[in-house]
Scaffold this motif. Structure first.
Motif, short mmCIF file in Angstrom:
data_model
loop_
_atom_site.label_atom_id
_atom_site.label_comp_id
_atom_site.label_asym_id
_atom_site.label_seq_id
_atom_site.Cartn_x
_atom_site.Cartn_y
_atom_site.Cartn_z
N ASN B 239 27.85 98.25 36.48
CA ASN B 239 28.42 97.17 35.69
C ASN B 239 27.99 95.85 36.29
O ASN B 239 28.18 95.62 37.48
CB ASN B 239 29.95 97.23 35.73
CG ASN B 239 30.47 98.43 34.98
OD1 ASN B 239 30.23 98.59 33.79
ND2 ASN B 239 31.19 99.29 35.70
N VAL B 240 27.34 95.02 35.49
CA VAL B 240 27.02 93.68 35.96
C VAL B 240 28.01 92.73 35.31
O VAL B 240 28.12 92.68 34.08
CB VAL B 240 25.57 93.31 35.60
CG1 VAL B 240 25.28 91.88 36.02
CG2 VAL B 240 24.60 94.28 36.29
N GLY B 250 39.51 87.80 39.82
CA GLY B 250 39.95 87.29 41.11
C GLY B 250 38.86 87.14 42.14
O GLY B 250 39.12 86.92 43.31
N ALA B 251 37.60 87.26 41.70
CA ALA B 251 36.49 87.08 42.63
C ALA B 251 35.91 85.69 42.41
O ALA B 251 36.27 85.02 41.45
CB ALA B 251 35.44 88.16 42.37
N PRO B 252 35.01 85.21 43.32
CA PRO B 252 34.35 83.92 43.08
C PRO B 252 33.59 83.93 41.77
O PRO B 252 33.16 84.99 41.31
CB PRO B 252 33.38 83.80 44.26
CG PRO B 252 33.84 84.76 45.28
CD PRO B 252 34.58 85.84 44.57
N ALA B 253 33.38 82.77 41.16
CA ALA B 253 32.73 82.69 39.86
C ALA B 253 31.22 82.85 40.01
O ALA B 253 30.46 81.89 39.84
CB ALA B 253 33.08 81.37 39.18
N ARG B 254 30.79 84.04 40.37
CA ARG B 254 29.35 84.32 40.52
C ARG B 254 29.08 85.67 39.87
O ARG B 254 29.99 86.43 39.54
CB ARG B 254 29.01 84.41 42.03
CG ARG B 254 29.36 83.15 42.82
CD ARG B 254 28.14 82.47 43.35
NE ARG B 254 27.39 83.34 44.25
CZ ARG B 254 27.67 83.45 45.54
NH1 ARG B 254 28.67 82.75 46.09
NH2 ARG B 254 26.94 84.24 46.30
N TRP B 255 27.78 85.97 39.66
CA TRP B 255 27.43 87.30 39.16
C TRP B 255 27.88 88.35 40.15
O TRP B 255 27.77 88.17 41.36
CB TRP B 255 25.92 87.42 38.95
CG TRP B 255 25.44 86.65 37.75
CD1 TRP B 255 24.96 85.37 37.74
CD2 TRP B 255 25.43 87.10 36.41
NE1 TRP B 255 24.64 84.99 36.47
CE2 TRP B 255 24.92 86.04 35.61
CE3 TRP B 255 25.81 88.30 35.76
CZ2 TRP B 255 24.77 86.14 34.23
CZ3 TRP B 255 25.64 88.39 34.40
CH2 TRP B 255 25.14 87.32 33.63
N ALA B 256 28.41 89.46 39.64
CA ALA B 256 28.93 90.49 40.53
C ALA B 256 28.59 91.86 39.96
O ALA B 256 28.27 92.00 38.78
CB ALA B 256 30.44 90.35 40.67
N SER B 257 28.64 92.86 40.81
CA SER B 257 28.39 94.22 40.33
C SER B 257 29.55 95.12 40.69
O SER B 257 30.24 94.90 41.69
CB SER B 257 27.08 94.77 40.89
OG SER B 257 27.25 95.12 42.24
N LEU B 258 29.76 96.13 39.87
CA LEU B 258 30.88 97.04 40.05
C LEU B 258 30.42 98.42 39.63
O LEU B 258 29.99 98.63 38.50
CB LEU B 258 32.04 96.56 39.16
CG LEU B 258 33.39 97.26 39.28
CD1 LEU B 258 33.93 97.14 40.70
CD2 LEU B 258 34.36 96.63 38.30
N GLY B 294 35.80 89.25 27.71
CA GLY B 294 34.58 88.64 28.28
C GLY B 294 33.43 89.59 28.42
O GLY B 294 32.36 89.20 28.84
N GLY B 295 33.61 90.86 28.11
CA GLY B 295 32.45 91.75 28.25
C GLY B 295 32.79 93.22 28.15
O GLY B 295 33.70 93.62 27.43
N GLU B 296 32.04 94.03 28.91
CA GLU B 296 32.14 95.48 28.80
C GLU B 296 32.11 96.07 30.20
O GLU B 296 31.40 95.57 31.07
CB GLU B 296 30.92 95.97 28.01
CG GLU B 296 31.06 97.34 27.44
CD GLU B 296 29.78 97.74 26.71
OE1 GLU B 296 29.76 97.69 25.47
OE2 GLU B 296 28.82 98.10 27.39
N ILE B 297 32.87 97.10 30.44
CA ILE B 297 32.86 97.77 31.74
C ILE B 297 32.74 99.27 31.49
O ILE B 297 33.35 99.80 30.56
CB ILE B 297 34.15 97.45 32.55
CG1 ILE B 297 34.04 96.04 33.14
CG2 ILE B 297 34.39 98.48 33.64
CD1 ILE B 297 35.19 95.68 34.05
N THR B 298 31.92 99.91 32.33
CA THR B 298 31.83 101.36 32.24
C THR B 298 32.58 101.96 33.42
O THR B 298 32.42 101.52 34.56
CB THR B 298 30.36 101.80 32.30
OG1 THR B 298 29.66 101.18 31.24
CG2 THR B 298 30.24 103.31 32.16
N ALA B 299 33.42 102.94 33.14
CA ALA B 299 34.13 103.65 34.20
C ALA B 299 33.67 105.09 34.18
O ALA B 299 33.29 105.62 33.13
CB ALA B 299 35.64 103.57 33.98
#
Lengths: 269, 329
Positions: B239-240, B250-258, B294-299
């Motif tokens: 997940n990007v 709750g993370a900094p406002a930057r691109w993140a991965s999960l 705001g988007g899409e997440i895959t679990a």
């Protein structure tokens, strides 16, 4: 149902008739080499003899044209093998501006009618004041011999994986070793086939030769002149058998060497 | 310690195309190094720069400390397993393998002895007399490997060597290559566009993008902590998260991965809520695709756990440490 695979009888007959029409005249040439009649070609021959082989052997005027034809064919073939292979290597292995146009120019002599090639060469020799000699004949023949070798070699180059040359270098071989152990064995039969075809084509070429030979006669031209004279006609047929064998055998070998590939390009010149 | 291969600001430009553009890397002796990237990313050009079939437009390449800019391919102690194997079609398998020794002038008995030894190593003992055309893809691949090893190179380059094999064979060969590399202790440099292959085999992975190295690190580093959006996208089906989404979690406002497998579906204490838009059964579990603000997440829901139904609204949770904030977008 096997009968469905059988062609209709009419087709079979016409196919056989067509083949006979094409090949009976050749058999006639062979037949007339043994006839006892020396002035006209009457059918059936009044009698059969093998004397014309001895007569041909003893005729002094047969030998110079034969030697000349063999020499011209041999030199043209060697030239064609070297230049044609180098051309093919350049065309197959590199990309450069105008490559397709140059490729067309190389093939052009074989597409051009022989009479055009002959005329243009003759006028070029005249302009450059080059006297006619064996070498002018060789030059004329080389124009189409190179194409034959080129076509055979370029087809083989295309089939070769480019990386086998890199693999050879990668394994520590130098350029010469790579040529000797990798390139040549893979090009070998294509070059042999191309060389034999080139030899055969040069050996019986008439049109370009008449424009570039000057006073000399190659064997086919000698035969053409001989047919007009009504003396010892079967000698010409004996020579024709020699020409047939020297050109047909190489073409046959070339065919078997490259069987399975579409590589005998330009065999129709 | 001397590195097996070292690139210092190496570039290779073809006209206006920057195939390789300012690459720095060092490959530790005895390691299994993977160059990973999509086609056209410069990884194969890098390999050809090491083998010597390409010359750098700028920068310097050292192999075991030696500047190789003036050394042609046939005098580098580096051998290549080519992508199409490039076996010599007119030679039998034994002659193919012995070729490197033959051109060095090694006598017949020694070189055939060595060739047979290597054929045994790749489990093709009884195939010496066959022609490459009579072998299967996997067998040709082994012959190419044996042939490249005959000169005892200090670095072995492999250009997508498993690309032409079917899946099952590819997995078997991955294990074999890895075992072979351990046994021989030779430095392997491996080019691939298959991230699974790179992660499972390599000690170090360099991810290439547009002629540059996007990230270099261990497979775990590359997988868990991608440095850029591109790496996260390319290396895994991660997940990007956009900067906005990251901030809302709750993370900094930057691109993140999960990572999908780090996202759990929970009843309470949810960090976010999402609606199930699609379910994808993949054998080992189910991938659940969720629409979130705001988007899409895959679990990823493992075997035995409850899979939510399509259209259901569920809570999502993950550990603080798994949300990885990337350095670049």
């Amino acid at each position: 149902m096997p009968s469905e695979n059988r062609p209709p009888l009419a087709l079979t007959i016409s196919a056989i008739a067509g083949l006979l029409f094409l090949h009976l005249p050749i058999a006639l040439i062979f037949l007339y080499a043994f006839t006892t009649d020396e002035r006209t070609y009457q059918f059936p021959p009044p009698g059969l003899t093998t004397q014309w082989f001895a007569v041909a052997w003893n005729r002094a005027d047969v030998w110079p044209p034969l030697y000349l034809s063999l020499r011209v064919a041999a030199i043209s073939t060697v030239m064609a093998l070297i230049l044609g292979t180098l051309c093919a290597a350049a065309m197959a292995r590199s990309r450069f501006f105008g490559r397709d146009q140059i490729s067309l120019l190389i093939i052009l002599p074989i597409a051009l009618p022989g009479i055009i090639t002959g005329m243009s060469l003759r006028s070029a020799f005249a302009i450059m004041e080059i006297p006619f000699s064996t070498w002018t004949i060789v030059l004329g023949h080389a124009t189409f011999c190179i194409v034959i070798v080129y076509n055979n070699a370029v087809a083989r180059f295309r089939r070769l994986s480019g990386s086998i040359i890199e693999a050879s270098l990668d394994l520590g071989a130098n350029g010469f070793q790579t040529f000797r152990h990798v390139l040549l064995p893979n090009l070998g039969s294509a070059l042999l086939a191309g060389g034999m075809l080139a030899f055969a084509l040069s050996f019986d070429e008439v049109i370009v030769t008449t424009f570039t030979a000057g006073q000399q006669s190659t064997l086919p031209i000698w035969m053409l002149n001989e047919l007009v004279r009504p003396r010892q006609r079967p000698v010409t047929n004996v020579v024709a058998i020699v020409v047939f064998v020297t050109t047909f055998v190489p073409i046959l070998i070339a065919y078997y060497l490259t069987r399975g590939g579409s590589e005998i390009a330009g065999g129709g010149k | 310690m001397i590195n097996a291969v070292e690139f210092a600001n190496v570039s290779r430009h073809f006209g206006s195309v920057r195939a390789v553009d300012g690459v720095d890397l060092s490959i530790t002796e005895g390691s299994f190094f993977a160059m990973l990237g999509p086609s056209g990313s410069g990884k194969t050009t890098c390999l050809r720069l090491i083998s010597g079939f390409e010359k750098p437009s700028g920068g310097m390449i050292r192999i075991f400390g030696q500047d190789v800019s003036m050394i042609p391919p046939n005098r580098r102690n580096v051998n290549t397993v080519f992508q199409d194997y490039a076996l010599f079609p007119h030679m039998n398998v034994r002659d193919n393998v012995a070729y490197g020794l033959m051109v060095k002038g090694v006598d017949k008995r020694t070189r055939y002895g060595k060739a047979d030894e290597l054929l045994a190593l790749v489990k093709l003992d009884s195939y010496g007399a066959r022609k490459p055309g009579e072998l299967s893809g996997g067998q040709r691949q082994r012959v190419a490997l044996a042939r490249a090893l005959v000169n005892e190179p200090r670095v072995l380059l492999l250009d997508e060597p498993l690309g032409a094999l079917d899946l099952k064979l590819r997995e078997a060969m991955q294990d074999e290559l890895k075992a072979l590399q351990r046994r021989l202790g030779i430095t392997f440099v491996f080019v691939t566009h298959d991230q699974g292959e790179a992660l499972s085999m390599a000690d170090t992975v360099a991810v290439f993008n547009e002629g540059r190295i996007a990230q270099i690190g261990t497979p775990a580093e590359i997988y868990d902590r991608p440095r850029t959006h591109f790496v996260a996208d390319f290396v895994g089906s991660s997940n990007v998260l956009s900067p906005d989404m990251a901030r809302s979690f709750g993370a900094p406002a930057r691109w993140a991965s999960l990572r999908p497998e780090a996202v759990h579906i929970v009843e309470s204490n949810a960090r976010a809520r999402g609606t199930v838009t699609a379910l994808r059964y993949i054998g080992a579990g189910t991938r659940v695709i969720l629409a979130v603000p705001g988007g899409e997440i895959t679990a990823f829901v493992g075997k035995g756990l409850k899979v939510p139904e399509q259209g259901a609204e569920v809570g999502l949770s993950w550990d603080d440490t798994v949300l990885h904030v990337m350095e670049e977008g």
